[in-house]
Design a protein around this motif. Structure first.
Motif, PDB file in Angstrom:
ATOM      1  N   SER A   6     -13.327  -0.035   0.279  1.00 53.36           N
ATOM      2  CA  SER A   6     -13.738  -1.145   1.126  1.00 53.36           C
ATOM      3  C   SER A   6     -13.632  -2.428   0.321  1.00 53.36           C
ATOM      4  O   SER A   6     -13.502  -2.380  -0.908  1.00 53.36           O
ATOM      5  CB  SER A   6     -15.166  -0.951   1.650  1.00 53.36           C
ATOM      6  N   GLY A   7     -13.693  -3.552   1.024  1.00 46.28           N
ATOM      7  CA  GLY A   7     -13.718  -4.837   0.342  1.00 46.28           C
ATOM      8  C   GLY A   7     -12.427  -5.618   0.387  1.00 46.28           C
ATOM      9  O   GLY A   7     -12.373  -6.750  -0.102  1.00 46.28           O
ATOM     10  N   GLY A   8     -11.381  -5.038   0.948  1.00 45.27           N
ATOM     11  CA  GLY A   8     -10.132  -5.771   1.045  1.00 45.27           C
ATOM     12  C   GLY A   8     -10.225  -6.891   2.067  1.00 45.27           C
ATOM     13  O   GLY A   8     -11.205  -7.005   2.810  1.00 45.27           O
ATOM     14  N   GLY A   9      -9.196  -7.720   2.086  1.00 48.01           N
ATOM     15  CA  GLY A   9      -9.176  -8.820   3.039  1.00 48.01           C
ATOM     16  C   GLY A   9      -8.143  -9.844   2.671  1.00 48.01           C
ATOM     17  O   GLY A   9      -7.292  -9.622   1.797  1.00 48.01           O
ATOM     18  N   LEU A  10      -8.229 -10.986   3.335  1.00 49.13           N
ATOM     19  CA  LEU A  10      -7.319 -12.102   3.106  1.00 49.13           C
ATOM     20  C   LEU A  10      -8.013 -13.131   2.230  1.00 49.13           C
ATOM     21  O   LEU A  10      -9.146 -13.527   2.507  1.00 49.13           O
ATOM     22  CB  LEU A  10      -6.921 -12.725   4.442  1.00 49.13           C
ATOM     23  N   VAL A  11      -7.325 -13.568   1.183  1.00 48.76           N
ATOM     24  CA  VAL A  11      -7.898 -14.543   0.267  1.00 48.76           C
ATOM     25  C   VAL A  11      -6.787 -15.483  -0.187  1.00 48.76           C
ATOM     26  O   VAL A  11      -5.607 -15.097  -0.244  1.00 48.76           O
ATOM     27  CB  VAL A  11      -8.555 -13.830  -0.944  1.00 48.76           C
ATOM     28  N   ASP A  89      -0.290 -10.023  -6.034  1.00 49.18           N
ATOM     29  CA  ASP A  89      -1.316  -8.978  -5.973  1.00 49.18           C
ATOM     30  C   ASP A  89      -1.458  -8.393  -4.569  1.00 49.18           C
ATOM     31  O   ASP A  89      -2.217  -7.436  -4.382  1.00 49.18           O
ATOM     32  CB  ASP A  89      -2.670  -9.540  -6.423  1.00 49.18           C
ATOM     33  N   THR A  90      -0.761  -8.968  -3.610  1.00 47.21           N
ATOM     34  CA  THR A  90      -0.829  -8.467  -2.241  1.00 47.21           C
ATOM     35  C   THR A  90      -0.333  -7.024  -2.177  1.00 47.21           C
ATOM     36  O   THR A  90       0.775  -6.718  -2.617  1.00 47.21           O
ATOM     37  CB  THR A  90       0.013  -9.349  -1.296  1.00 47.21           C
ATOM     38  N   ALA A 107      -1.043  12.094 -12.047  1.00 44.43           N
ATOM     39  CA  ALA A 107      -2.184  12.537 -12.846  1.00 44.43           C
ATOM     40  C   ALA A 107      -3.464  12.648 -12.018  1.00 44.43           C
ATOM     41  O   ALA A 107      -4.442  13.220 -12.484  1.00 44.43           O
ATOM     42  CB  ALA A 107      -2.418  11.584 -14.008  1.00 44.43           C
ATOM     43  N   TYR A 108      -3.440  12.107 -10.818  1.00 38.48           N
ATOM     44  CA  TYR A 108      -4.647  12.024  -9.997  1.00 38.48           C
ATOM     45  C   TYR A 108      -4.642  13.051  -8.876  1.00 38.48           C
ATOM     46  O   TYR A 108      -3.615  13.286  -8.243  1.00 38.48           O
ATOM     47  CB  TYR A 108      -4.816  10.603  -9.459  1.00 38.48           C
ATOM     48  N   ASP A 109      -5.829  13.636  -8.650  1.00 34.83           N
ATOM     49  CA  ASP A 109      -5.942  14.751  -7.712  1.00 34.83           C
ATOM     50  C   ASP A 109      -6.392  14.325  -6.328  1.00 34.83           C
ATOM     51  O   ASP A 109      -6.029  14.966  -5.337  1.00 34.83           O
ATOM     52  CB  ASP A 109      -6.952  15.771  -8.268  1.00 34.83           C
ATOM     53  N   TYR A 110      -7.226  13.297  -6.258  1.00 30.43           N
ATOM     54  CA  TYR A 110      -7.801  12.889  -4.979  1.00 30.43           C
ATOM     55  C   TYR A 110      -7.560  11.399  -4.774  1.00 30.43           C
ATOM     56  O   TYR A 110      -7.653  10.613  -5.721  1.00 30.43           O
ATOM     57  CB  TYR A 110      -9.301  13.192  -4.941  1.00 30.43           C
ATOM     58  N   TRP A 111      -7.330  11.051  -3.513  1.00 26.50           N
ATOM     59  CA  TRP A 111      -6.973   9.670  -3.170  1.00 26.50           C
ATOM     60  C   TRP A 111      -7.744   9.224  -1.935  1.00 26.50           C
ATOM     61  O   TRP A 111      -8.011  10.014  -1.021  1.00 26.50           O
ATOM     62  CB  TRP A 111      -5.480   9.576  -2.858  1.00 26.50           C
ATOM     63  N   GLY A 112      -8.054   7.914  -1.915  1.00 23.15           N
ATOM     64  CA  GLY A 112      -8.589   7.309  -0.709  1.00 23.15           C
ATOM     65  C   GLY A 112      -7.470   6.872   0.207  1.00 23.15           C
ATOM     66  O   GLY A 112      -6.279   7.042  -0.095  1.00 23.15           O
ATOM     67  N   GLN A 113      -7.865   6.296   1.345  1.00 25.26           N
ATOM     68  CA  GLN A 113      -6.887   5.860   2.348  1.00 25.26           C
ATOM     69  C   GLN A 113      -6.345   4.470   2.057  1.00 25.26           C
ATOM     70  O   GLN A 113      -5.319   4.070   2.630  1.00 25.26           O
ATOM     71  CB  GLN A 113      -7.536   5.872   3.729  1.00 25.26           C
ATOM     72  N   GLY A 114      -7.025   3.725   1.209  1.00 18.03           N
ATOM     73  CA  GLY A 114      -6.545   2.407   0.842  1.00 18.03           C
ATOM     74  C   GLY A 114      -7.214   1.279   1.607  1.00 18.03           C
ATOM     75  O   GLY A 114      -7.707   1.467   2.724  1.00 18.03           O
ATOM     76  N   THR A 115      -7.214   0.113   0.980  1.00 18.37           N
ATOM     77  CA  THR A 115      -7.714  -1.095   1.613  1.00 18.37           C
ATOM     78  C   THR A 115      -6.725  -2.214   1.316  1.00 18.37           C
ATOM     79  O   THR A 115      -6.238  -2.351   0.195  1.00 18.37           O
ATOM     80  CB  THR A 115      -9.132  -1.439   1.120  1.00 18.37           C
ATOM     81  N   LEU A 116      -6.431  -3.019   2.333  1.00 21.83           N
ATOM     82  CA  LEU A 116      -5.387  -4.034   2.207  1.00 21.83           C
ATOM     83  C   LEU A 116      -5.951  -5.318   1.617  1.00 21.83           C
ATOM     84  O   LEU A 116      -6.958  -5.847   2.091  1.00 21.83           O
ATOM     85  CB  LEU A 116      -4.780  -4.315   3.573  1.00 21.83           C
ATOM     86  N   VAL A 117      -5.261  -5.803   0.601  1.00 18.57           N
ATOM     87  CA  VAL A 117      -5.558  -7.107   0.006  1.00 18.57           C
ATOM     88  C   VAL A 117      -4.346  -7.998   0.237  1.00 18.57           C
ATOM     89  O   VAL A 117      -3.230  -7.645  -0.144  1.00 18.57           O
ATOM     90  CB  VAL A 117      -5.841  -6.980  -1.501  1.00 18.57           C
ATOM     91  N   THR A 118      -4.589  -9.137   0.872  1.00 17.39           N
ATOM     92  CA  THR A 118      -3.528 -10.094   1.132  1.00 17.39           C
ATOM     93  C   THR A 118      -3.900 -11.412   0.474  1.00 17.39           C
ATOM     94  O   THR A 118      -4.970 -11.961   0.753  1.00 17.39           O
ATOM     95  CB  THR A 118      -3.315 -10.310   2.635  1.00 17.39           C
ATOM     96  N   VAL A 119      -3.021 -11.896  -0.379  1.00 21.80           N
ATOM     97  CA  VAL A 119      -3.270 -13.149  -1.088  1.00 21.80           C
ATOM     98  C   VAL A 119      -2.257 -14.175  -0.594  1.00 21.80           C
ATOM     99  O   VAL A 119      -1.047 -14.001  -0.749  1.00 21.80           O
ATOM    100  CB  VAL A 119      -3.145 -12.974  -2.604  1.00 21.80           C
ATOM    101  N   SER A 120      -2.754 -15.229   0.008  1.00 19.49           N
ATOM    102  CA  SER A 120      -1.882 -16.269   0.538  1.00 19.49           C
ATOM    103  C   SER A 120      -1.679 -17.365  -0.492  1.00 19.49           C
ATOM    104  O   SER A 120      -2.564 -17.661  -1.292  1.00 19.49           O
ATOM    105  CB  SER A 120      -2.481 -16.854   1.813  1.00 19.49           C
ATOM    106  N   SER A 121      -0.503 -17.968  -0.434  1.00 18.39           N
ATOM    107  CA  SER A 121      -0.176 -19.022  -1.419  1.00 18.39           C
ATOM    108  C   SER A 121      -0.593 -20.384  -0.916  1.00 18.39           C
ATOM    109  O   SER A 121      -0.953 -20.570   0.243  1.00 18.39           O
ATOM    110  CB  SER A 121       1.313 -18.993  -1.718  1.00 18.39           C
TER     111      SER A 121
END
Length: 121
Positions: A6-11, A89-90, A107-121
């Motif tokens: 959690s915590g992704g978003g547009l910045v 970093d987007t 090397a990693y066994d378990y994964w989350g679904q991901g959260t999108l981070v969008t960085v605008s210029s």
């Protein structure tokens, strides 16, 4: 095992975000935790990792000095604090867990679904 980011978003460029990843179904304190990211059209790449007891942290070169990985074993949560964000970093950011140590996806066994981070210029 579930990992929920959690915590992704547009910045805007230069801004900050803190990502969280809550883990369940595993003994969190026994796992190395990592953050990876995947930009559109690109392969998933390593961002940062932290050992079970916080003693070792490792970062991909482009995020050193801007990102900080941390964890709270009492809350079964790993964090990624991101400062001075850049458009490059987007990506979708994923947390992952492993009992080994590594900076590669395999090397990693378990994964989350991901959260999108969008960085605008």
């Amino acid at each position: 095992v579930q990992l929920q980011e959690s915590g992704g978003g547009l910045v805007q460029a230069g801004g900050s975000l803190r990502l969280s990843c809550a883990a369940s179904g595993l003994t969190f304190s026994m796992y190395v935790m990592g953050w990876f990211r995947q930009a559109p059209g690109k392969e998933r790449e390593f961002v940062a990792t932290i050992s079970q007891t916080f003693t070792t942290r490792y970062y991909e070169d482009s995020v050193k000095g801007r990102f900080t990985i941390s964890r709270d074993n009492a809350k079964n949560t790993v964090y990624l604090q991101m400062y001075n964000l850049k458009p490059d970093d987007t990506a979708v950011y994923f947390c992952a867990a492993t009992t080994r140590w590594g900076t590669v996806v395999t090397a990693y066994d378990y994964w989350g679904q991901g959260t999108l981070v969008t960085v605008s210029s």
